[in-house]
Design an enzyme around this catalytic site. Structure first.
Site, PDB file in Angstrom:
ATOM      1  N   ASP A 139      76.432 -24.812  66.607  1.00  0.00           N
ATOM      2  CA  ASP A 139      75.534 -25.965  66.770  1.00  0.00           C
ATOM      3  C   ASP A 139      75.875 -26.757  68.035  1.00  0.00           C
ATOM      4  OD1 ASP A 139      73.944 -25.496  64.592  1.00  0.00           O
ATOM      5  OD2 ASP A 139      74.669 -27.155  63.370  1.00  0.00           O
ATOM      6  N   LYS A 172      67.973 -23.966  65.458  1.00  0.00           N
ATOM      7  CA  LYS A 172      68.370 -25.375  65.500  1.00  0.00           C
ATOM      8  C   LYS A 172      69.782 -25.540  66.054  1.00  0.00           C
ATOM      9  CE  LYS A 172      66.932 -26.738  61.214  1.00  0.00           C
ATOM     10  NZ  LYS A 172      66.558 -27.769  60.238  1.00  0.00           N
ATOM     11  N   PHE A 199      84.488 -10.220  60.985  1.00  0.00           N
ATOM     12  CA  PHE A 199      85.099 -11.530  61.241  1.00  0.00           C
ATOM     13  C   PHE A 199      85.399 -12.281  59.930  1.00  0.00           C
ATOM     14  CE2 PHE A 199      82.992 -11.193  65.500  1.00  0.00           C
ATOM     15  CZ  PHE A 199      84.123 -11.390  66.291  1.00  0.00           C
ATOM     16  N   HIS A 281      69.031 -29.575  50.462  1.00  0.00           N
ATOM     17  CA  HIS A 281      69.327 -30.328  51.690  1.00  0.00           C
ATOM     18  C   HIS A 281      68.619 -31.683  51.700  1.00  0.00           C
ATOM     19  CE1 HIS A 281      70.646 -26.325  52.707  1.00  0.00           C
ATOM     20  NE2 HIS A 281      71.200 -26.754  53.829  1.00  0.00           N
TER      21      HIS A 281
HETATM   22  N1  LIG Z   1      71.789 -24.897  62.998  1.00  0.00           N
HETATM   23  C1  LIG Z   1      71.495 -24.570  61.774  1.00  0.00           C
HETATM   24  O1  LIG Z   1      70.392 -24.117  61.476  1.00  0.00           O
HETATM   25  C2  LIG Z   1      72.529 -24.740  60.696  1.00  0.00           C
HETATM   26  C3  LIG Z   1      72.315 -24.154  59.458  1.00  0.00           C
HETATM   27  C4  LIG Z   1      73.311 -24.277  58.481  1.00  0.00           C
HETATM   28  C5  LIG Z   1      74.462 -24.977  58.756  1.00  0.00           C
HETATM   29  N2  LIG Z   1      74.617 -25.535  59.990  1.00  0.00           N
HETATM   30  C6  LIG Z   1      75.834 -26.285  60.290  1.00  0.00           C
HETATM   31  O2  LIG Z   1      76.937 -25.404  60.202  1.00  0.00           O
HETATM   32  C7  LIG Z   1      78.095 -26.159  59.919  1.00  0.00           C
HETATM   33  C8  LIG Z   1      78.902 -25.447  58.871  1.00  0.00           C
HETATM   34  O3  LIG Z   1      79.279 -24.206  59.396  1.00  0.00           O
HETATM   35  P1  LIG Z   1      80.576 -23.450  58.869  1.00  0.00           P
HETATM   36  O4  LIG Z   1      80.583 -23.489  57.409  1.00  0.00           O
HETATM   37  O5  LIG Z   1      80.598 -22.151  59.551  1.00  0.00           O
HETATM   38  O6  LIG Z   1      81.775 -24.405  59.316  1.00  0.00           O
HETATM   39  P2  LIG Z   1      82.745 -24.426  60.593  1.00  0.00           P
HETATM   40  O7  LIG Z   1      82.062 -24.037  61.814  1.00  0.00           O
HETATM   41  O8  LIG Z   1      83.414 -25.741  60.541  1.00  0.00           O
HETATM   42  O9  LIG Z   1      83.814 -23.297  60.262  1.00  0.00           O
HETATM   43  C9  LIG Z   1      84.639 -23.447  59.154  1.00  0.00           C
HETATM   44  C10 LIG Z   1      86.115 -23.242  59.484  1.00  0.00           C
HETATM   45  O10 LIG Z   1      86.343 -21.854  59.637  1.00  0.00           O
HETATM   46  C11 LIG Z   1      87.052 -21.608  60.869  1.00  0.00           C
HETATM   47  N3  LIG Z   1      86.647 -20.266  61.253  1.00  0.00           N
HETATM   48  C12 LIG Z   1      85.500 -19.873  61.868  1.00  0.00           C
HETATM   49  N4  LIG Z   1      85.444 -18.541  61.925  1.00  0.00           N
HETATM   50  C13 LIG Z   1      86.586 -18.065  61.350  1.00  0.00           C
HETATM   51  C14 LIG Z   1      87.103 -16.773  61.104  1.00  0.00           C
HETATM   52  N5  LIG Z   1      86.399 -15.662  61.401  1.00  0.00           N
HETATM   53  N6  LIG Z   1      88.309 -16.665  60.521  1.00  0.00           N
HETATM   54  C15 LIG Z   1      88.999 -17.773  60.163  1.00  0.00           C
HETATM   55  N7  LIG Z   1      88.568 -19.022  60.352  1.00  0.00           N
HETATM   56  C16 LIG Z   1      87.354 -19.164  60.932  1.00  0.00           C
HETATM   57  C17 LIG Z   1      86.664 -22.748  61.753  1.00  0.00           C
HETATM   58  O11 LIG Z   1      87.631 -22.998  62.726  1.00  0.00           O
HETATM   59  C18 LIG Z   1      86.570 -23.891  60.764  1.00  0.00           C
HETATM   60  O12 LIG Z   1      87.859 -24.414  60.534  1.00  0.00           O
HETATM   61  C19 LIG Z   1      77.620 -27.544  59.490  1.00  0.00           C
HETATM   62  O13 LIG Z   1      77.893 -28.459  60.510  1.00  0.00           O
HETATM   63  C20 LIG Z   1      76.131 -27.373  59.319  1.00  0.00           C
HETATM   64  O14 LIG Z   1      75.423 -28.556  59.607  1.00  0.00           O
HETATM   65  C21 LIG Z   1      73.687 -25.429  60.952  1.00  0.00           C
HETATM   66 ZN   LIG Z   2      72.526 -25.767  55.097  1.00  0.00          ZN
END
Ligand SMILES: NC(=O)c1ccc[n+]([C@@H]2O[C@H](COP(=O)([O-])OP(=O)(O)OC[C@H]3O[C@@H](n4cnc5c(N)ncnc54)[C@H](O)[C@@H]3O)[C@@H](O)[C@H]2O)c1
Ligand SMILES: [Zn+2]
Length: 407
Positions: A139, A172, A199, A281
């Site tokens: 994002d 987004k 990953f 949401h």
């Molecule tokens: N743009 C969109 O359409 C959309 C849709 C859904 C969610 N989001 C956003 O996404 C975010 C949540 O994403 P998330 O759950 O991926 O959280 P995040 O990006 O915070 O990742 C979670 C944790 O996992 C770690 N990490 C990432 N990849 C890893 C890997 N392969 N191995 C070990 N650790 C790893 C990161 O460092 C972090 O500590 C929220 O901010 C939400 O608003 C955006």
């Molecule tokens: Zn969501």
């Protein structure tokens, strides 16, 4: 009840709709086509796999550059693999490490990414930004890419489950601002999203459950078969099985991704504000940033979905048995269905904020049977309170049954 299953477009749609003031007047209309790919690729960092190199604009036997913006944890875990891959494919990568996690999703981080573009002197169209990480980094980088010179091409490599089935595959971008989730952002498609389940081997189990919340969402709103598949896999989905991507996991992931893309594609810019993917949401954005310790995105979505299941049940849209199945599925995947911060007052406040976001209407998606939605526009505070009470009683009964079984 004021409910609809039909989507109502908002805004002006044709030249005929545009106001024509007296005097000289010009109308300008243009369309910007959007095309991007979402590919599931195993072994993305294998040296003999050219996919990533080609996505970065190279792979033709000549050196080339890209800006790699990578989540700090992913960098620690996979730096050598990326470095070897880039060396093999003669990619000179400028390396920008960005903190993942929700607390890091703020404007300055996006600005720092644009500064890295500037330092590298990235060519405006020929050289790519490659974003590697979870939803937060994707994002942030997407937002930075949309701002820099009003848009530079970028590629997404999601490395969390939420990234791979949700944040990484839409258009987004955004950052949090004030107490608001994603308050600043843009619609800015990547050129390509490359999904390698490998990953997921290193994600925390809590983050696996976090991603499952969004998959359960897709099942509830449009895919009853996925729901049944999930019921059959409770307890077997772990970071390792996700990474192994056997036939069941592969089906779960592909159904979740294609279901999400089916919903997004006809409404990329959210002209229609009745979006089934907004399920879970409505109240969660207010909860996610207020819970202390903070909830993960998917966890907040799960708590919101539980309220919506109760609302649907209380409105007669969902049988007692299906409500129970859905709540049990959430709990089975280790997700919360209630939270002390979730009071009637917060629900009312969150709904009021959602109404602004949805242009004056509630447009709250509720399940109408498992796999289908209806949109409610007339939820009342009393109804929200009853839904809270329903989830509270359900949770107490479920905990009671567990204690009983343990005796
Ligand atoms: N743009 C969109 O359409 C959309 C849709 C859904 C969610 N989001 C956003 O996404 C975010 C949540 O994403 P998330 O759950 O991926 O959280 P995040 O990006 O915070 O990742 C979670 C944790 O996992 C770690 N990490 C990432 N990849 C890893 C890997 N392969 N191995 C070990 N650790 C790893 C990161 O460092 C972090 O500590 C929220 O901010 C939400 O608003 C955006
Ligand atoms: Zn969501």
């Amino acid at each position: 009840m004021s409910e609809t299953t039909m989507s109502r477009p908002v805004g002006l749609n044709s030249v005929a709709d545009l106001p024509k003031p007296p005097g000289l007047h010009w109308n300008v209309r243009a369309h910007q086509p959007v095309a991007y790919g979402v590919s599931m690729v195993r072994g993305l960092l294998d040296l003999d796999n050219p996919t990533l190199a080609r996505a970065c604009g190279g792979g033709q036997g000549t050196p080339f550059r890209c800006l790699l913006v990578i989540d700090a944890t992913v960098d620690t875990l996979y730096r050598d693999r990326f470095a070897d891959y880039f060396e093999h494919w003669q990619i000179e990568a400028s390396w920008q490490v960005v903190q993942g996690d929700e607390e890091a999703k703020y404007l300055e981080q996006a600005v720092r990414v644009t500064e890295a573009m500037s330092r590298m002197g990235i060519l405006r169209r020929a050289e790519k930004v490659v974003a590697v990480g979870g939803g937060v980094v994707l994002d942030i980088v997407g937002f930075a890419a949309s701002m820099y010179r009003r848009g530079v091409p970028y590629v997404r490599v999601p490395t969390t489950l939420i990234g791979q089935i949700d944040a990484g595959i839409g258009v987004k971008t955004g950052i949090n601002y004030g107490h608001h989730k994603n308050r600043l952002g843009s619609y800015f498609a990547p050129e390509l999203a490359l999904i390698d389940p490998e990953f997921l081997r290193t994600i925390d189990p809590r983050h696996a459950a976090n991603g499952m919340a969004e998959i359960i969402k897709m099942a509830l709103v449009k895919d009853a078969a996925l729901f049944e598949l999930l019921e059959a896999t409770v307890g077997t989905i772990t970071p390792e099985t996700l990474a192994g991507c056997g036939s069941t996991v592969s089906e779960v992931l592909s159904r979740a991704i294609s279901g999400m893309l089916d919903e997004l594609e006809p409404n990329l810019w959210e002209q229609v504000l009745e979006r089934s993917v907004d399920y879970g949401h409505t109240f969660s954005p207010s909860l996610e940033l207020r819970a202390d310790p903070p909830l993960l995105h998917g966890e907040a979505v799960a708590v919101d979905m539980a309220i919506c299941l109760a609302l649907a049940h209380l409105r007669g849209h969902l049988s007692q048995a299906d409500t129970d199945r859905a709540l049990r599925l959430l709990v089975g995947f280790g997700l919360p269905v209630s939270h002390p911060v979730f009071t009637e007052d917060l629900l009312v406040e969150a709904l009021a904020d959602a109404v602004k976001h949805r242009d004056g209407y509630q447009r709250v998606p509720l399940t109408r049977g498992i796999g289908s939605v209806v949109f409610a526009n007339d939820l009342t505070p009393a109804e929200l309170a009853r839904a809270l009470e329903f989830v509270g009683s359900w949770t107490a009964a479920a905990e009671g049954a567990l204690v009983g079984a343990a005796k």
